[in-house]
Design a protein around this motif. Structure first.
Motif, mmCIF file in Angstrom:
data_model
loop_
_atom_site.group_PDB
_atom_site.id
_atom_site.type_symbol
_atom_site.label_atom_id
_atom_site.label_comp_id
_atom_site.label_asym_id
_atom_site.label_seq_id
_atom_site.Cartn_x
_atom_site.Cartn_y
_atom_site.Cartn_z
ATOM 1 N N VAL A 378 0.840 -1.200 0.000
ATOM 2 C CA VAL A 378 0.000 0.000 0.000
ATOM 3 C C VAL A 378 0.880 1.256 0.000
ATOM 4 N N GLU A 379 1.893 1.184 0.799
ATOM 5 C CA GLU A 379 2.788 2.328 0.928
ATOM 6 C C GLU A 379 3.487 2.645 -0.390
ATOM 7 N N ALA A 380 3.721 1.612 -1.181
ATOM 8 C CA ALA A 380 4.360 1.836 -2.477
ATOM 9 C C ALA A 380 3.333 2.245 -3.524
ATOM 10 N N GLY A 381 2.091 2.475 -3.080
ATOM 11 C CA GLY A 381 1.077 2.973 -4.006
ATOM 12 C C GLY A 381 0.262 1.887 -4.683
ATOM 13 N N TYR A 382 0.322 0.674 -4.177
ATOM 14 C CA TYR A 382 -0.426 -0.413 -4.794
ATOM 15 C C TYR A 382 -1.644 -0.789 -3.962
ATOM 16 N N GLN A 383 -2.591 -1.416 -4.628
ATOM 17 C CA GLN A 383 -3.743 -1.959 -3.922
ATOM 18 C C GLN A 383 -3.487 -3.422 -3.566
ATOM 19 N N VAL A 384 -4.190 -3.855 -2.544
ATOM 20 C CA VAL A 384 -4.018 -5.229 -2.078
ATOM 21 C C VAL A 384 -5.387 -5.889 -1.979
ATOM 22 N N ALA A 385 -5.479 -7.122 -2.444
ATOM 23 C CA ALA A 385 -6.719 -7.878 -2.282
ATOM 24 C C ALA A 385 -6.459 -9.039 -1.329
ATOM 25 N N GLU A 432 -10.802 4.049 -4.827
ATOM 26 C CA GLU A 432 -10.427 4.640 -3.546
ATOM 27 C C GLU A 432 -9.761 3.713 -2.551
ATOM 28 N N LEU A 433 -10.102 2.441 -2.617
ATOM 29 C CA LEU A 433 -9.644 1.577 -1.528
ATOM 30 C C LEU A 433 -8.190 1.160 -1.701
ATOM 31 N N ASP A 434 -7.517 0.946 -0.595
ATOM 32 C CA ASP A 434 -6.149 0.440 -0.616
ATOM 33 C C ASP A 434 -6.136 -1.062 -0.407
ATOM 34 N N LEU A 435 -7.031 -1.489 0.452
ATOM 35 C CA LEU A 435 -7.019 -2.884 0.857
ATOM 36 C C LEU A 435 -8.456 -3.391 0.790
ATOM 37 N N VAL A 436 -8.695 -4.391 -0.055
ATOM 38 C CA VAL A 436 -10.041 -4.914 -0.202
ATOM 39 C C VAL A 436 -10.075 -6.349 0.297
ATOM 40 N N VAL A 437 -10.936 -6.591 1.244
ATOM 41 C CA VAL A 437 -11.116 -7.935 1.753
ATOM 42 C C VAL A 437 -12.361 -8.491 1.097
ATOM 43 N N GLY A 438 -12.340 -9.752 0.708
ATOM 44 C CA GLY A 438 -13.550 -10.269 0.094
ATOM 45 C C GLY A 438 -13.550 -11.767 -0.056
ATOM 46 N N THR A 439 -14.657 -12.235 -0.624
ATOM 47 C CA THR A 439 -14.806 -13.655 -0.932
ATOM 48 C C THR A 439 -14.579 -13.827 -2.431
ATOM 49 N N HIS A 440 -15.124 -14.914 -2.967
ATOM 50 C CA HIS A 440 -15.065 -15.144 -4.414
ATOM 51 C C HIS A 440 -15.617 -13.960 -5.185
ATOM 52 N N ALA A 441 -16.428 -13.157 -4.505
ATOM 53 C CA ALA A 441 -17.010 -11.996 -5.177
ATOM 54 C C ALA A 441 -15.928 -11.114 -5.798
ATOM 55 N N LEU A 442 -14.749 -11.161 -5.242
ATOM 56 C CA LEU A 442 -13.649 -10.343 -5.760
ATOM 57 C C LEU A 442 -13.270 -10.691 -7.194
ATOM 58 N N ILE A 443 -13.524 -11.923 -7.585
ATOM 59 C CA ILE A 443 -13.052 -12.309 -8.916
ATOM 60 C C ILE A 443 -14.089 -12.067 -9.995
ATOM 61 N N GLN A 444 -15.253 -11.537 -9.632
ATOM 62 C CA GLN A 444 -16.246 -11.211 -10.656
ATOM 63 C C GLN A 444 -15.634 -10.264 -11.677
ATOM 64 N N GLU A 445 -16.123 -10.417 -12.882
ATOM 65 C CA GLU A 445 -15.569 -9.614 -13.971
ATOM 66 C C GLU A 445 -15.751 -8.127 -13.730
ATOM 67 N N SER A 446 -16.876 -7.781 -13.115
ATOM 68 C CA SER A 446 -17.188 -6.362 -12.965
ATOM 69 C C SER A 446 -16.317 -5.675 -11.919
ATOM 70 N N VAL A 447 -15.565 -6.460 -11.152
ATOM 71 C CA VAL A 447 -14.699 -5.837 -10.148
ATOM 72 C C VAL A 447 -13.339 -5.550 -10.765
ATOM 73 N N THR A 448 -12.960 -4.296 -10.739
ATOM 74 C CA THR A 448 -11.647 -3.957 -11.285
ATOM 75 C C THR A 448 -10.855 -3.162 -10.251
#
Ligand code: ADP
Ligand code: MG
Length: 750
Positions: A378-385, A432-448
């Motif tokens: 996150v500190e290096a400017g990346y998002q984390v799932a 906006e988010l840096d860190l996204v926690v989720g289930t399989h829902a994260l891999i849906q196509e509409s999530v980018t």
């Protein structure tokens, strides 16, 4: 029975003619074709193995093969033929071919690599006068009498009296009437088996026998092959023996010379020969190790060949955020956590794609390590799932993160099946988010994602490789951290995660777990629930776990409801909750929240509670029908209690119906360490059950590897494969890896 005078070949030809002209009824000789050939032409007996039970068609074919055989020896096979189907070998045919295939043997090469499970020492001769009960020995003696009679339920019993001048021994065979014709009075035979003193006489039940001194089945170290119904160990042995010399020269060494030399192990031709014709146990073990190394090396080469390109991006920041997090904790990291975090930060800071497995028992603090890793990115400017297998777990992670990261400039969001319909949320994931926690829902196509740099997968074994790569593809050259709370033996970790680096948390922050485990017989169940009653009176919280019993979740849910109702009634002053797989996600979450908050005291649950659930205060657990769980799974369940280091108690209610169940339950009671449990599980049940169906197939492809013992061999094979992979794999090696493991690797990759 034709006499053996004259040329046996001519006698055999006559009988075969007769058999053909009488319609393959196995009536040309009284003892049956198979026994006849075994006596007259032992070298060809595998051609007619199972003749009596074979179909008319197969019999025809067997006879044709036998006639072929009489007409001339096979020409030496060329190298290409090692990949020929085993069904084309003399004596195999369609039916046996299918059975061999069941054992994983489809080509001649498979047959050569079909290794005996063990060696049976049939070299110890004993005279009858010196036998002791339970002796396993060879007795050589004269047949004095042969008797055949029928016992109950249509069973035939052949009994032969054998004498050697020091005493008498009765060899007994059941349902093998043809043996009566094969044994002839006055002849000398060798019999091998277990001697028993029964009805005041020495007996051997179903001994192996052959004419004295024949030296095929008796008088040597005999390799015992895994067999299957309709395909005897003896048949496999004869088949291997018949084909070994012809095909051995066609075996190629697919391990590069320098790698082979570094191992100081024999090459494959020598190894295969001494496996099937063992001169002694030491040579056998050396040969086994040589073949095991080859297998492991090929597997690792195969795994590496399908691995993604490892060129990556450096994803690590300065470490400020991580330091702030660590400073805010009321406790220091354990030494193991520090080590793992150092390894991960190293990976993140290199322009190489991280593939790391973080392994640690329940409660070892993996989540915290993962969060620290996330902050680096996150500190290096990346998002984390951070992806978890269930909503309960994802929600729990999100709640923990809120707590841990309060006050830090990190924006955390939760995306699950329940929340993913929310368009605003999906947009915020992206922007906006840096860190996204989720289930399989994260891999849906509409999530980018805007700039995904690190993917963390919790309980990795609950996800397939496709799901893994779908989430990875939402970023570019992301780093990957997978976590597992299932301690698996190092040998298995090295094979299943060959392309991964491994960090292990082998230390619990709370110190040794204070969980006592009692194994209680079903008849004493009542006493357990009295204890539960007392615990509830004391205001303590705990679980009652029910196994999955039926194929159908519905039926299990019903059983759970019933237990829930009984216990609600019984412990009317406590609040009882219910959790099972068929509850809607919302209800599950609600029960968990109430349990966590202390509003529910006793949680009746099917095994859905198994994964990662973190209710710190729970301190007792009843596991119903504990014999239905695997050892590792029992240990996982037990990990749910005593989570803050408080003394806790686990009751495993079960009757051990098998010896294996008894070993399992004893180990559960006596062993606390997760890795020791996993190794014991492997020893008791083998790899299949340990890993569940998904990864099982992988390990059953091993012929020579000993999953319990071969740790250092695996490490060596992995290191060698990485070197060879970097410098380029030779075509022979690549082809062999594909032949031997290609199918399972692809299967595992889907
Ligand atoms: P795991 O995911 O490995 O099962 P968690 O990360 O959930 O374990 O940690 C279990 C519990 O231990 C959590 O409540 C966590 O806050 C706590 N914990 C983690 N690391 C430490 C530590 N170094 N010292 C004390 N408690 C810790
Ligand atoms: Mg966890």
């Amino acid at each position: 029975m034709p006499q053996e005078n004259g040329n046996p070949r001519i006698t055999v030809e006559k009988i075969l003619k007769l058999e053909r002209s009488t319609g393959f009824r196995d009536a040309a000789v009284t003892c049956g074709i198979e026994a006849f050939i075994e006596r007259q032409l032992p070298s060809a007996c595998s051609l007619v193995a199972g003749y009596a039970e074979a179909s008319h068609f197969d019999r025809q074919r067997m006879i044709a093969r036998l006639v072929d055989h009489l007409e001339g020896p096979p020409s030496a096979p060329s190298e290409a033929e090692i990949t020929a189907p085993v069904a084309g070998l003399r004596g195999v045919g369609a039916k046996r071919g299918a059975l061999l295939e069941k054992l994983g043997v489809t080509t001649v090469e498979d047959l050569l690599y079909y290794l005996p499970r063990r060696l049976e020492d049939r070299t110890r001769f004993a005279s009858i006068g010196t036998l002791k009960p339970e002796d396993e020995a060879v007795v050589r003696g004269k047949i004095l009498a042969v008797d055949q009679h029928r016992a109950g339920r249509g069973m035939t019993v052949v009994k032969a009296a054998i004498g050697d001048g020091t005493g008498f021994l009765y060899a007994v065979w059941f349902n093998q009437p043809w043996i009566a014709q094969q044994l002839r009075r006055g002849e000398e035979v060798d019999v091998f088996g277990r001697a028993e003193w029964k009805f005041r006489e020495w007996q051997m039940a179903s001994p192996t026998w052959e004419p004295a001194g024949a030296g095929r089945e008796i008088g040597r170290l005999v390799p015992i092959y895994p067999a299957t119904e309709g395909l005897t160990d003896r048949f496999v042995r004869a088949l291997v023996e018949r084909n070994l010399d012809a095909y051995l020269p066609a075996v190629r060494d697919v391990v590069p010379g320098d790698v082979r030399a570094a191992q100081d192990l024999p090459g494959p031709r020598e190894a295969i020969a001494s496996i099937h014709r063992p001169a002694g146990r030491e040579a056998f073990e050396r040969a086994r190790r040589a073949l095991a190394f080859e297998e492991l090396f090929l597997l690792q080469v195969g795994l590496l060949s399908t691995t993604r390109d490892r060129a990556g991006v450096a994803h690590a920041g300065s470490g400020q955020l991580v330091n702030s997090l660590l400073a805010s904790l009321p406790f220091p990291l354990t030494v193991a956590q520090q080590r793992a975090l150092r390894e991960i930060r190293h990976d993140l800071s290199e322009p190489v794609r991280m593939m790391r497995l973080l392994q640690g028992d329940v409660g070892s603090g993996k989540t915290l390590v993962a969060v620290a890793a996330a902050l680096c990115a996150v500190e290096a400017g990346y998002q984390v799932a951070l992806m978890a297998p269930t909503e309960i777990l994802a929600e729990q992670h999100a709640a923990n993160l809120d707590r841990l990261l309060a006050g830090l400039p990190v924006r955390v969001g939760l995306l699950t099946g329940t929340t993913s319909g929310d368009v605003d949320l999906r947009r915020s994931v992206e922007e906006e988010l840096d860190l996204v926690v989720g289930t399989h829902a994260l891999i849906q196509e509409s999530v980018t994602f805007r700039r995904l740099g690190l993917v963390v997968i919790d309980e990795q074994h609950r996800f397939g490789v496709v799901q893994r790569s779908l989430i990875e593809e939402k970023g570019e050259r992301v780093d990957l951290l997978v976590m597992s709370a299932t301690p698996i033996p190092r040998t298995i970790a090295l094979t299943l995660f060959g392309e991964f680096d491994i960090s292990i948390l082998d230390e619990l922050p709370m110190g040794e777990k204070q969980t006592r485990t009692h194994w209680v017989a079903e008849a004493r169940r009542e006493a357990v629930y009295e204890e539960v009653g007392k615990a509830l009176e004391d205001g303590r919280r705990g679980y009652v776990i029910l196994p999955l019993v039926e194929e159908s979740e519905k039926i299990d849910a019903k059983a759970a409801v019933k237990v829930y109702e009984e216990l609600s009634e019984r412990f009317s002053r406590a609040r009882v909750g219910l959790l099972h797989g068929r509850l809607p996600a919302g209800e599950k979450a609600e029960v968990m929240t109430r349990f966590r908050g202390g509003d529910v005291h006793l949680l009746v649950s099917t095994t859905v509670v198994e994964v990662g659930v973190d209710i710190l205060d729970a301190d007792f657990m009843v596991i119903e029908h504990a014999d239905r769980f695997g050892l590792s799974q029992l240990h996982q369940l037990r990990g749910r209690i005593g989570r803050s280091g408080q003394p806790s108690i686990c009751f495993a209610i079960a009757d051990a119906r098998t010896d294996e169940a008894r070993r399992r339950l004893e180990a559960f009671r006596d062993v606390a360490d997760g890795f020791a449990i996993a190794e014991e599980d492997l020893r008791i049940r083998g790899p299949g059950d340990l890993l569940g169906t998904h990864q099982h197939g992988f390990l059953t492809r091993f012929r020579a590897v000993d999953l319990v013992a071969d740790v250092s061999l695996m490490e060596a094979a992995q290191a060698a494969a990485r070197v060879v992979h970097r410098r380029g794999v030779e075509p022979d090696t690549a082809a062999a890896a594909e032949r031997r493991f290609g199918e399972v690797i692809r299967w595992l990759r889907v």
